[in-house]
Design an enzyme around this catalytic site. Sequence first.
Site, PDB file in Angstrom:
ATOM      1  CG  ASP A 155      -1.798   1.186   1.362  1.00 43.03           C
ATOM      2  OD1 ASP A 155      -2.029   1.859   0.342  1.00 43.03           O
ATOM      3  OD2 ASP A 155      -2.267   1.457   2.482  1.00 43.03           O
ATOM      4  CB  SER A 158      -0.832   3.120   4.838  1.00 40.43           C
ATOM      5  OG  SER A 158      -0.549   1.798   4.401  1.00 40.43           O
ATOM      6  CG  ASN A 160       2.522   2.114  10.721  1.00 39.25           C
ATOM      7  OD1 ASN A 160       2.131   3.244  10.451  1.00 39.25           O
ATOM      8  ND2 ASN A 160       3.279   1.847  11.775  1.00 39.25           N
ATOM      9  CD1 TRP A 162      -1.440  -2.490   9.672  1.00 44.46           C
ATOM     10  CD2 TRP A 162      -2.501  -4.352  10.342  1.00 44.46           C
ATOM     11  NE1 TRP A 162      -2.699  -2.491   9.110  1.00 44.46           N
ATOM     12  CE2 TRP A 162      -3.365  -3.609   9.515  1.00 44.46           C
ATOM     13  CE3 TRP A 162      -2.945  -5.558  10.888  1.00 44.46           C
ATOM     14  CZ2 TRP A 162      -4.655  -4.040   9.198  1.00 44.46           C
ATOM     15  CZ3 TRP A 162      -4.238  -5.999  10.564  1.00 44.46           C
ATOM     16  CH2 TRP A 162      -5.069  -5.238   9.739  1.00 44.46           C
ATOM     17  CE1 TYR A 198      -8.526  -0.852   8.197  1.00 44.24           C
ATOM     18  CE2 TYR A 198      -8.255  -0.891  10.574  1.00 44.24           C
ATOM     19  CZ  TYR A 198      -7.881  -1.319   9.320  1.00 44.24           C
ATOM     20  OH  TYR A 198      -6.846  -2.209   9.199  1.00 44.24           O
ATOM     21  CG  ASP A 337      -3.522   4.566  -2.153  1.00 42.88           C
ATOM     22  OD1 ASP A 337      -2.626   3.792  -1.745  1.00 42.88           O
ATOM     23  OD2 ASP A 337      -4.635   4.649  -1.616  1.00 42.88           O
ATOM     24  CB  THR A 340      -7.231   3.778  -3.389  1.00 40.01           C
ATOM     25  OG1 THR A 340      -6.997   4.295  -2.075  1.00 40.01           O
ATOM     26  CG2 THR A 340      -8.624   4.204  -3.845  1.00 40.01           C
TER      27      THR A 340
END
Length: 444
Positions: A155, A158, A160, A162, A198, A337, A340
């Site tokens: 992505d 963003s 991070n 996780w 979110y 992005d 998306t």
Amino acid sequence: MFSVFIALMGHLFLDKRSFITVFLSLSDSWYQIMFKDILDTQHGHVVYKGWTRPTLYLSEFNSKETTRMKCLIVLLAFVAFSECVVRMPLIKGKTARQKLQEKGLWEEYRKTFPYRPLVKFIQTGTESMTNDADLAYYGVISIGTPPQSFVVIFDTGSSNLWVPSVSCSSQACQNHKQFNPQSSSTFSTNSESISIQYGTGSMTGYLGTDTVQVGGISVTNQVFGLSQTEAPFMAEMAADGILGLAFQSIASDDVVPVFVNMVSQGLVSQPMFSVYLSSNSEQGSEVVFGGVDSSHYTGEITWIPLTSATYWQIKMDSVTINGQTVACSGGCQAIIDTGTSQIVGPTTDINNMNSWVGASTDQYGDASVSCQNIQSMPDITFTLNGNAFTIPASAYVSQTSYGCNTGFGQGGSDQLWILGDVFIRKYYAIFNIQSQYIGLAAST
């Protein structure tokens, strides 16, 4: 017995085409091979065009070993450049929407979890994500020693990394693979908490540190999030977690992103990565860390400077159809992005674009068209920093057994658009984290 000497040239002369010269000594014979077009320089960007078939020039000073020499050429090409780039294959799978439609649950899902695409781009002090039900591209990474595998979204919207943890009690975690810290000999944690918001819920958990393997390379001491609670809609998502590729400035808890660590640990040749998304095939999509794959694009790369080194944000001048401005009048900002699925803009502009192409929009913002009209629908041109990028109807309309929909989504703002997978499928995207440029070229 032979020896090989490799001289890499071009970094000092950015205004000229670069090349690599390989000298071989086979017995008493000397040969010179020039691998041209493996490196290219454009607008100050040294771009490894790795995995391209090299053009070979042979200078034979004492011809005795020609046959043996030719046998080694291909081997040398792979040896010299196998470390230049790191490939991360992506699989194009079924989306959450498609799976829910097959179960007859899609209408209920989108009423319960309305899609708010701009949420992830609102700076609130904690990282945000959206419940995009149309994401289709996933890759497999592993974490820990021995490695535990996870399917993630790569992505660029963003920062991070996780994944779910075994201590997560949410239903969404039970549907996905979970990281077990006790099974990794290289894991450590200080139990610092992490929270990612979110549009319809949140993910909470804690930070840990371990070795992360991406595309065959190992990133050591990578800090990542281990979820302990997840928003309910995550239960329907194909991916276990997310690997963010944006800048550290927007990372939750100021965590150093995976690609930044790749660069600082010397694991990639250049501080850039590139993304190719296939249009139809399940196979073939990939992220290339450390360079580009010239087989994925045609023509020249257009380099566009970032306007903000937070997301991969650039200047967009206008959106036009048949020469008429239909959106982004007077200019706006756009984010490239991979996280998306659609092209997202302000509701008024998106409605105008859908109207121009003959689409009907429902109460949820989905715009449908007659599948028979795709061939006659107009192209749409996005002008980015003075450069035109045109998307034909065959690229911005998706066709499934449930009908045909445009890839234009509501929910952006007057100042901010999101150019997601609909755009990236058409244009190979290169992200240079050091020079803070995006390169775009027509995808093959």
